[in-house]
Design a protein around this motif. Structure first.
Motif, PDB file in Angstrom:
ATOM      1  N   PHE A  32       0.859  -1.173   0.000  1.00  0.00           N
ATOM      2  CA  PHE A  32       0.000   0.000   0.000  1.00  0.00           C
ATOM      3  C   PHE A  32       0.896   1.224   0.000  1.00  0.00           C
ATOM      4  O   PHE A  32       1.877   1.272   0.746  1.00  0.00           O
ATOM      5  CB  PHE A  32      -0.889   0.020   1.254  1.00  0.00           C
ATOM      6  N   ARG A  66      -3.228   0.534  -3.719  1.00  0.00           N
ATOM      7  CA  ARG A  66      -2.898  -0.858  -3.404  1.00  0.00           C
ATOM      8  C   ARG A  66      -2.315  -1.491  -4.665  1.00  0.00           C
ATOM      9  O   ARG A  66      -2.902  -1.432  -5.737  1.00  0.00           O
ATOM     10  CB  ARG A  66      -4.147  -1.627  -3.002  1.00  0.00           C
ATOM     11  N   LYS A  78      -4.842  -0.372  -7.774  1.00  0.00           N
ATOM     12  CA  LYS A  78      -6.162   0.241  -7.610  1.00  0.00           C
ATOM     13  C   LYS A  78      -6.159   1.238  -6.470  1.00  0.00           C
ATOM     14  O   LYS A  78      -5.341   1.157  -5.554  1.00  0.00           O
ATOM     15  CB  LYS A  78      -7.237  -0.808  -7.407  1.00  0.00           C
ATOM     16  N   TRP A  80      -7.319   2.538  -3.073  1.00  0.00           N
ATOM     17  CA  TRP A  80      -7.693   1.761  -1.906  1.00  0.00           C
ATOM     18  C   TRP A  80      -8.476   2.588  -0.898  1.00  0.00           C
ATOM     19  O   TRP A  80      -9.474   2.164  -0.361  1.00  0.00           O
ATOM     20  CB  TRP A  80      -6.445   1.161  -1.255  1.00  0.00           C
ATOM     21  N   ASP A  81      -8.029   3.806  -0.632  1.00  0.00           N
ATOM     22  CA  ASP A  81      -8.667   4.603   0.406  1.00  0.00           C
ATOM     23  C   ASP A  81      -8.317   6.065   0.174  1.00  0.00           C
ATOM     24  O   ASP A  81      -7.329   6.377  -0.483  1.00  0.00           O
ATOM     25  CB  ASP A  81      -8.176   4.165   1.790  1.00  0.00           C
TER      26      ASP A  81
END
Length: 105
Positions: A32, A66, A78, A80-81
């Motif tokens: 991450f 991620r 992608k 992630w947050d």
């Protein structure tokens, strides 16, 4: 890299280190990357929550990507947050909006 650099206010040095980490990933590895103003931080699955929480105490605005190495030549990358709370370091409404709008494409 250019999109992340723009998000980091053109502070690219951490990205060069991050690219080396990605190049050295083995099949099945997951990392991450927390992209913040002026820096990035990386985490593995087992320490992700702790590093994310530490980052959130200092910087209130960041995007997390991620990356999973699928095989010798392919990765899955992608969003992630996103944490988009105000912090004492990032007061710029424009920068906060760029973090909210950041989507890999």
């Amino acid at each position: 890299m250019n999109r992340a650099g723009a998000l980091m206010e053109n502070y690219f040095s951490d990205l060069y280190h991050d690219v080396k980490m990605i190049e050295n990933m083995k099949k099945g590895n997951i990392y991450f990357f927390m992209i913040q103003p002026n820096c990035t931080h990386s985490a593995e699955v087992d320490n992700y929550d702790g590093i994310r929480d530490i980052c959130a105490q200092v910087w209130g605005n960041y995007v997390i990507i991620r990356i999973e190495k699928v095989d010798d030549e392919h990765y899955t990358i992608k969003n992630w947050d996103v944490l988009d709370k105000k912090s004492y370091d990032t007061k710029s409404a424009e920068l906060i909006q760029r973090y909210k709008n950041f989507v890999l494409g």
